[in-house]
Write an enzyme that holds these catalytic residues in place. Structure first.
Site, PDB file in Angstrom:
ATOM      1  CB  CYS A 116      -0.955  -0.003   1.189  1.00 30.54           C
ATOM      2  SG  CYS A 116      -0.132  -0.218   2.792  1.00 30.54           S
TER       3      CYS A 116
ATOM      4  CG  HIS B 243      -4.236   0.418   4.893  1.00 36.80           C
ATOM      5  ND1 HIS B 243      -3.735  -0.216   3.786  1.00 36.80           N
ATOM      6  CD2 HIS B 243      -5.408   1.000   4.498  1.00 36.80           C
ATOM      7  CE1 HIS B 243      -4.565  -0.049   2.766  1.00 36.80           C
ATOM      8  NE2 HIS B 243      -5.587   0.685   3.176  1.00 36.80           N
TER       9      HIS B 243
ATOM     10  CG  ASP C 130      -8.022   2.023   1.232  1.00 33.13           C
ATOM     11  OD1 ASP C 130      -7.123   1.353   0.678  1.00 33.13           O
ATOM     12  OD2 ASP C 130      -8.542   1.697   2.317  1.00 33.13           O
TER      13      ASP C 130
END
Length: 212
Positions: A36, A89, A105
């Site tokens: 990520c 994250h 996201d």
């Protein structure tokens, strides 16, 4: 980014009609599962090459805590209504000059982009009722700083025998003239270290959320 516990829900896409997406569509974005931090770096890189929006409006936000156990709901890897617990994250935050904030996201089932208040309510909910070990913190870094300072040799994604836990991106590692690996500086929620500003979840929502 490693899955601490595994927990998919569908949701209809809904984005403000007055807001213009500042990235490619979800399917057209550069994406590698469990990387990520690099996915968001690539989003920042794309935004920096176009004139649609100033990079000053864009931030990378790392979500973690001291124990590196942060529950997030509405993730693609969720099972049913349960959250996924990540060690960390990373999401992209856009706060435009009209005061609107949107979250990008690539690992969520929520809209892409998603209005800030919807994302925080659906994906973060609240720390109330959670054990302190799971309370979320966020390190928010200006996109320009993120592009200049972040580096990763991806060593955190190898096991003790040197094998990949998850296949890496096909493009070269992101490095700077000063560093080949400083991911921990961004995951750390030490207020006195690293880049950007560190917020508790409630502070983050108050600072970037819709003002009544």
């Amino acid at each position: 980014m490693e899955l601490v516990s595994n927990h998919k829900e569908d949701m209809h896409e809904h984005v403000s009609l007055k807001y213009v997406n500042i990235t490619p569509s979800r399917d057209e974005c550069v994406y590698t599962s469990c990387y990520c931090e690099e996915n968001v770096w690539k989003l920042c890189e794309h935004i920096s090459t176009q004139t649609q929006v100033s990079l000053d409006e864009v931030y990378a936000a790392f979500i973690s805590n001291e124990r590196r156990k942060v529950p997030i709901w509405k993730q693609k890897s969720s099972r049913g209504c349960e959250p996924v617990v990540w060690d960390y994250h990373v999401i992209l935050l856009h706060q435009n000059k009209q005061g609107q904030s949107f979250i990008y996201d690539l690992d969520t089932v929520l809209p892409f982009p998603c209005p800030f208040d919807i994302y925080t309510k659906e994906a973060f909910r609240t720390d109330c009722g959670l054990r302190p070990a799971f309370w979320r913190k966020l390190r928010v870094i200006p996109a320009q700083t993120y592009l200049k300072r972040f580096s990763s040799d991806r060593s955190h994604m190898k096991d003790s025998s040197g094998k990949w836990r998850m296949p890496p991106p096909q493009y070269p590692c992101i490095t700077t003239t000063d560093s080949t690996m400083n991911l921990d500086d961004f995951i750390s929620m030490d207020l006195k270290a690293g880049y950007g500003e560190v917020y508790s979840l409630s502070e983050f929502v108050e600072h970037f959320g819709e003002k009544s």
